[in-house]
Design a protein around this motif. Structure first.
Motif, PDB file in Angstrom:
ATOM      1  N   LEU A  27      33.794  41.247  43.168  1.00 12.31           N
ATOM      2  CA  LEU A  27      35.075  41.596  42.581  1.00 12.31           C
ATOM      3  C   LEU A  27      35.652  40.342  41.934  1.00 12.31           C
ATOM      4  O   LEU A  27      35.602  39.262  42.517  1.00 12.31           O
ATOM      5  CB  LEU A  27      35.999  42.096  43.694  1.00 12.31           C
ATOM      6  CG  LEU A  27      37.239  42.856  43.307  1.00 12.31           C
ATOM      7  CD1 LEU A  27      36.911  44.051  42.433  1.00 12.31           C
ATOM      8  CD2 LEU A  27      37.951  43.323  44.563  1.00 12.31           C
ATOM      9  N   THR A  39      38.793  38.250  40.028  1.00 11.32           N
ATOM     10  CA  THR A  39      40.209  38.032  39.742  1.00 11.32           C
ATOM     11  C   THR A  39      40.293  36.984  38.646  1.00 11.32           C
ATOM     12  O   THR A  39      39.566  35.985  38.673  1.00 11.32           O
ATOM     13  CB  THR A  39      40.940  37.540  41.008  1.00 11.32           C
ATOM     14  OG1 THR A  39      40.949  38.596  41.959  1.00 11.32           O
ATOM     15  CG2 THR A  39      42.349  37.083  40.711  1.00 11.32           C
ATOM     16  N   CYS A  79      38.222  47.734  37.414  1.00  5.82           N
ATOM     17  CA  CYS A  79      38.810  48.244  38.653  1.00  5.82           C
ATOM     18  C   CYS A  79      40.292  48.574  38.512  1.00  5.82           C
ATOM     19  O   CYS A  79      40.765  49.549  39.076  1.00  5.82           O
ATOM     20  CB  CYS A  79      38.632  47.227  39.777  1.00  5.82           C
ATOM     21  SG  CYS A  79      36.899  46.952  40.200  1.00  5.82           S
ATOM     22  N   ASN A 121      44.719  40.223  39.842  1.00  6.85           N
ATOM     23  CA  ASN A 121      43.808  40.323  40.984  1.00  6.85           C
ATOM     24  C   ASN A 121      42.891  41.536  40.848  1.00  6.85           C
ATOM     25  O   ASN A 121      43.316  42.596  40.385  1.00  6.85           O
ATOM     26  CB  ASN A 121      44.583  40.440  42.293  1.00  6.85           C
ATOM     27  CG  ASN A 121      45.314  39.164  42.650  1.00  6.85           C
ATOM     28  OD1 ASN A 121      45.004  38.095  42.139  1.00  6.85           O
ATOM     29  ND2 ASN A 121      46.291  39.277  43.526  1.00  6.85           N
ATOM     30  N   ASP A 122      41.638  41.356  41.269  1.00  7.40           N
ATOM     31  CA  ASP A 122      40.676  42.460  41.389  1.00  7.40           C
ATOM     32  C   ASP A 122      40.561  43.289  40.114  1.00  7.40           C
ATOM     33  O   ASP A 122      40.569  44.523  40.160  1.00  7.40           O
ATOM     34  CB  ASP A 122      41.058  43.369  42.567  1.00  7.40           C
ATOM     35  CG  ASP A 122      41.210  42.599  43.867  1.00  7.40           C
ATOM     36  OD1 ASP A 122      40.595  41.527  43.994  1.00  7.40           O
ATOM     37  OD2 ASP A 122      41.942  43.085  44.750  1.00  7.40           O
ATOM     38  N   LEU A 158      34.500  44.520  38.429  1.00  5.55           N
ATOM     39  CA  LEU A 158      33.371  44.348  39.327  1.00  5.55           C
ATOM     40  C   LEU A 158      32.166  43.899  38.505  1.00  5.55           C
ATOM     41  O   LEU A 158      31.886  44.476  37.445  1.00  5.55           O
ATOM     42  CB  LEU A 158      33.079  45.684  40.009  1.00  5.55           C
ATOM     43  CG  LEU A 158      32.175  45.710  41.224  1.00  5.55           C
ATOM     44  CD1 LEU A 158      32.837  44.967  42.389  1.00  5.55           C
ATOM     45  CD2 LEU A 158      31.900  47.150  41.641  1.00  5.55           C
ATOM     46  N   ALA A 188      32.021  42.307  47.079  1.00  5.88           N
ATOM     47  CA  ALA A 188      32.595  43.639  47.230  1.00  5.88           C
ATOM     48  C   ALA A 188      31.563  44.667  46.786  1.00  5.88           C
ATOM     49  O   ALA A 188      30.833  44.439  45.827  1.00  5.88           O
ATOM     50  CB  ALA A 188      33.857  43.780  46.399  1.00  5.88           C
ATOM     51  N   CYS A 221      35.095  48.848  43.727  1.00  2.46           N
ATOM     52  CA  CYS A 221      36.474  48.519  43.406  1.00  2.46           C
ATOM     53  C   CYS A 221      37.354  48.931  44.586  1.00  2.46           C
ATOM     54  O   CYS A 221      37.076  49.942  45.237  1.00  2.46           O
ATOM     55  CB  CYS A 221      36.932  49.256  42.154  1.00  2.46           C
ATOM     56  SG  CYS A 221      36.122  48.695  40.644  1.00  2.46           S
ATOM     57  N   PRO A 222      38.430  48.174  44.861  1.00  3.49           N
ATOM     58  CA  PRO A 222      39.318  48.566  45.953  1.00  3.49           C
ATOM     59  C   PRO A 222      40.025  49.876  45.631  1.00  3.49           C
ATOM     60  O   PRO A 222      40.300  50.196  44.473  1.00  3.49           O
ATOM     61  CB  PRO A 222      40.331  47.437  46.047  1.00  3.49           C
ATOM     62  CG  PRO A 222      39.996  46.457  44.991  1.00  3.49           C
ATOM     63  CD  PRO A 222      38.828  46.949  44.213  1.00  3.49           C
TER      64      PRO A 222
END
Length: 161
Positions: free
Chosen positions: A45, A47, A75, A110-111, A114, A155, A158-159
């Protein structure tokens, strides 16, 4: 069948079996596992680790070309931004001035996406970021992208948001 033929046949079978099994099996008593295919490199992941030079500076767009990694998916997008995968990288831009990322909104970076690093290759980044200064239309400047601009963490996906 004559008895001597049966005895001769038994003797030949025993000799054949003895010659065939004269070497002990190398894996005798061990569990033999089939070969396992190499796992693909793990995903990471990313950032965007941009920091403004002062409280008035903002991020307006970026265009990043990656080597040694493939962008798997976008993401999340900062509010008011368009963010898309392009061949060899990713690019994004604010659609309106209110979407510019300032010091108060660095968490919006952030994030973002991916990637899957390519085995045995170092991640390289080329491209630029376009920054500006609030209340000054002439204060735009370009910053060259470097690998240090990308903060990576392992990761699988994706969150969830």
């Amino acid at each position: 069948m004559r008895t001597w033929r049966l005895s001769l046949l038994t003797l030949m079978l025993a000799a054949t079996a003895a010659c065939h099994d004269s070497k002990p099996a190398q894996n005798a008593g061990k569990d033999v596992k089939p070969p396992v295919a190499a796992a693909p490199p793990p995903t990471e992941l990313v950032t965007l680790a941009w920091t403004p030079a002062n409280a008035n500076q903002n991020l307006q767009s970026f265009d990043l070309q990656l080597t040694g990694a493939e962008v798997i998916s976008v993401c999340r997008k900062p509010p008011g931004w368009v963010l898309e995968r392009v061949e060899g990288g990713i690019k994004g831009y604010a659609t309106v001035g209110a979407g510019f990322v300032s010091v108060e909104h660095l968490g919006d970076l952030n994030d973002l996406f991916l990637i899957r690093p390519q085995a045995g290759q170092t991640l390289g980044v080329k491209g630029k970021l376009l920054t500006g200064i609030y209340a000054d239309d002439g204060g735009q400047s370009e910053i060259a992208a470097t690998p240090a601009l990308l903060r990576r963490s392992p990761a699988k996906d994706c969150p969830k948001t």
